[in-house]
Design an enzyme around this catalytic site. Sequence first.
Site, PDB file in Angstrom:
ATOM      1  N   TYR A  71      -0.652  79.286  47.661  1.00 41.19           N
ATOM      2  CA  TYR A  71      -0.543  77.854  47.369  1.00 41.19           C
ATOM      3  C   TYR A  71       0.369  77.160  48.388  1.00 41.19           C
ATOM      4  O   TYR A  71      -0.036  76.182  49.029  1.00 41.19           O
ATOM      5  CB  TYR A  71      -0.023  77.639  45.945  1.00 41.19           C
ATOM      6  CG  TYR A  71       0.000  76.188  45.555  1.00 41.19           C
ATOM      7  CD1 TYR A  71      -1.187  75.513  45.245  1.00 41.19           C
ATOM      8  CD2 TYR A  71       1.186  75.455  45.525  1.00 41.19           C
ATOM      9  CE1 TYR A  71      -1.179  74.165  44.918  1.00 41.19           C
ATOM     10  CE2 TYR A  71       1.200  74.112  45.199  1.00 41.19           C
ATOM     11  CZ  TYR A  71       0.011  73.468  44.889  1.00 41.19           C
ATOM     12  OH  TYR A  71       0.019  72.129  44.574  1.00 41.19           O
ATOM     13  N   SER A  72       1.602  77.681  48.554  1.00 41.29           N
ATOM     14  CA  SER A  72       2.536  76.997  49.455  1.00 41.29           C
ATOM     15  C   SER A  72       2.004  77.017  50.894  1.00 41.29           C
ATOM     16  O   SER A  72       2.113  76.025  51.624  1.00 41.29           O
ATOM     17  CB  SER A  72       3.939  77.600  49.368  1.00 41.29           C
ATOM     18  OG  SER A  72       3.941  78.974  49.675  1.00 41.29           O
TER      19      SER A  72
HETATM   20  N1  NAP Z   1       0.570  68.135  39.590  1.00 49.02           N
HETATM   21  C1  NAP Z   1       1.516  68.470  40.446  1.00 49.02           C
HETATM   22  O1  NAP Z   1       2.698  68.663  40.086  1.00 49.02           O
HETATM   23  C2  NAP Z   1       1.193  68.599  41.911  1.00 49.02           C
HETATM   24  C3  NAP Z   1       2.255  68.703  42.817  1.00 49.02           C
HETATM   25  C4  NAP Z   1       1.965  68.818  44.170  1.00 49.02           C
HETATM   26  C5  NAP Z   1       0.657  68.797  44.614  1.00 49.02           C
HETATM   27  N2  NAP Z   1      -0.360  68.686  43.698  1.00 49.02           N
HETATM   28  C6  NAP Z   1      -1.733  68.669  44.213  1.00 49.02           C
HETATM   29  O2  NAP Z   1      -2.376  67.535  43.697  1.00 49.02           O
HETATM   30  C7  NAP Z   1      -3.785  67.773  43.703  1.00 49.02           C
HETATM   31  C8  NAP Z   1      -4.368  67.344  42.358  1.00 49.02           C
HETATM   32  O3  NAP Z   1      -3.906  68.236  41.364  1.00 49.02           O
HETATM   33  P1  NAP Z   1      -3.540  67.799  39.884  1.00 49.02           P
HETATM   34  O4  NAP Z   1      -2.100  68.040  39.705  1.00 49.02           O
HETATM   35  O5  NAP Z   1      -4.098  66.454  39.589  1.00 49.02           O
HETATM   36  O6  NAP Z   1      -4.265  68.953  39.055  1.00 49.02           O
HETATM   37  P2  NAP Z   1      -5.615  68.990  38.212  1.00 49.02           P
HETATM   38  O7  NAP Z   1      -5.538  68.013  37.083  1.00 49.02           O
HETATM   39  O8  NAP Z   1      -5.812  70.425  37.909  1.00 49.02           O
HETATM   40  O9  NAP Z   1      -6.709  68.468  39.234  1.00 49.02           O
HETATM   41  C9  NAP Z   1      -7.315  69.292  40.209  1.00 49.02           C
HETATM   42  C10 NAP Z   1      -8.626  68.650  40.568  1.00 49.02           C
HETATM   43  O10 NAP Z   1      -9.218  69.423  41.622  1.00 49.02           O
HETATM   44  C11 NAP Z   1     -10.577  69.657  41.298  1.00 49.02           C
HETATM   45  N3  NAP Z   1     -11.045  70.874  41.937  1.00 49.02           N
HETATM   46  C12 NAP Z   1     -10.476  72.107  41.889  1.00 49.02           C
HETATM   47  N4  NAP Z   1     -11.218  72.992  42.574  1.00 49.02           N
HETATM   48  C13 NAP Z   1     -12.288  72.303  43.064  1.00 49.02           C
HETATM   49  C14 NAP Z   1     -13.411  72.652  43.841  1.00 49.02           C
HETATM   50  N5  NAP Z   1     -13.604  73.899  44.269  1.00 49.02           N
HETATM   51  N6  NAP Z   1     -14.309  71.686  44.145  1.00 49.02           N
HETATM   52  C15 NAP Z   1     -14.134  70.421  43.721  1.00 49.02           C
HETATM   53  N7  NAP Z   1     -13.087  70.027  42.987  1.00 49.02           N
HETATM   54  C16 NAP Z   1     -12.180  70.952  42.651  1.00 49.02           C
HETATM   55  C17 NAP Z   1     -10.609  69.739  39.777  1.00 49.02           C
HETATM   56  O11 NAP Z   1     -11.888  69.374  39.281  1.00 49.02           O
HETATM   57  P3  NAP Z   1     -13.025  70.365  38.747  1.00 49.02           P
HETATM   58  O12 NAP Z   1     -12.328  71.497  38.033  1.00 49.02           O
HETATM   59  O13 NAP Z   1     -13.833  69.491  37.854  1.00 49.02           O
HETATM   60  O14 NAP Z   1     -13.765  70.791  39.964  1.00 49.02           O
HETATM   61  C18 NAP Z   1      -9.610  68.647  39.404  1.00 49.02           C
HETATM   62  O15 NAP Z   1     -10.247  67.398  39.365  1.00 49.02           O
HETATM   63  C19 NAP Z   1      -3.972  69.246  44.027  1.00 49.02           C
HETATM   64  O16 NAP Z   1      -4.314  69.394  45.389  1.00 49.02           O
HETATM   65  C20 NAP Z   1      -2.593  69.836  43.771  1.00 49.02           C
HETATM   66  O17 NAP Z   1      -2.367  70.995  44.511  1.00 49.02           O
HETATM   67  C21 NAP Z   1      -0.116  68.581  42.372  1.00 49.02           C
END
Ligand code: NAP
Length: 247
Positions: A151-152
């Site tokens: 991830y990181s």
């Molecule tokens: N939440 C945090 O604290 C945090 C912090 C730093 C960075 N981020 C980053 O922010 C981004 C959004 O994450 P989130 O926190 O909103 O989590 P989340 O609610 O789990 O959202 C992740 C999204 O990515 C989609 N996804 C995952 N694998 C996919 C694939 N193979 N093809 C297409 N879509 C895919 C999922 O949709 P489906 O399952 O429907 O495909 C979902 O809509 C991510 O890149 C995460 O690493 C989050």
Amino acid sequence: MKKKIFITGASSGIGEYLAYAYAKKGYFIGLAARREDKLIQVASKCFELGGEAKCYTLDVTNNESCQMNIDDFISLPGEIDTIYANAGVGAPDQLNTGDSTAMNRILLTNIMGVTNTVLPFIPYFKSNKKGKVAVISSVASFRGLAHHSAYSGSKAAVRNFCQGWNNALHKYNISFSAICPGFVSSEMTDNQDNPQPFKISTNIAVDKIIKAVENRKKVYIFPWQVKLFIIPIMKWAPDWLTRLLKI
Ligand SMILES: NC(=O)c1ccc[n+]([C@@H]2O[C@H](COP(=O)([O-])OP(=O)(O)OC[C@H]3O[C@@H](n4cnc5c(N)ncnc54)[C@H](OP(=O)(O)O)[C@@H]3O)[C@@H](O)[C@H]2O)c1
């Protein structure tokens, strides 16, 4: 002319709330993710909020599917303002299993998922001589994390890509923003029992993200407490300290 926004990972969390924020401003939004039922719900809320939306059920790891769906989005009336390469997954490395499957899935989604999303838009942005690209990296990108190094590492890679792409395409007025959130409420974080200092709501996070992207910030770290207290630890703390802090 109608303004268009494309968002991957729009079925939940940050991507979903980004869609609502742009819907309130009347934008046409391309909503991309794998779960069609969720995308349809997000699209209908976008319409309620005053925007328009089209669902693209796709897996960002599939290059051909991304290209085909993005070609369709580009062909729709209106001008593309911003794209968000937001889809991502996180999970432990599972080092002790001796099996690379878990790590590879994260690398594929979080790295190739970004290139599969961003590159199909580049010829359009180049010919339009403007465009904004936001890639969701993470605060985690600033250090190799024990047990979450896929991830990181993936988030460090895409932050690095943004730096290169900014310099490569600066003359076409295309900006790349590497967005580095701390903890944000979403499906990814809400059901975990690990400490999540300075966690913020999804709504607050997307307001900050949109402002940073509109201002064409190259790297945007938030919230401020993370920038002030966590980033220095991530960058400069000795390994014994991060082991002690379980980072
Ligand atoms: N939440 C945090 O604290 C945090 C912090 C730093 C960075 N981020 C980053 O922010 C981004 C959004 O994450 P989130 O926190 O909103 O989590 P989340 O609610 O789990 O959202 C992740 C999204 O990515 C989609 N996804 C995952 N694998 C996919 C694939 N193979 N093809 C297409 N879509 C895919 C999922 O949709 P489906 O399952 O429907 O495909 C979902 O809509 C991510 O890149 C995460 O690493 C989050």
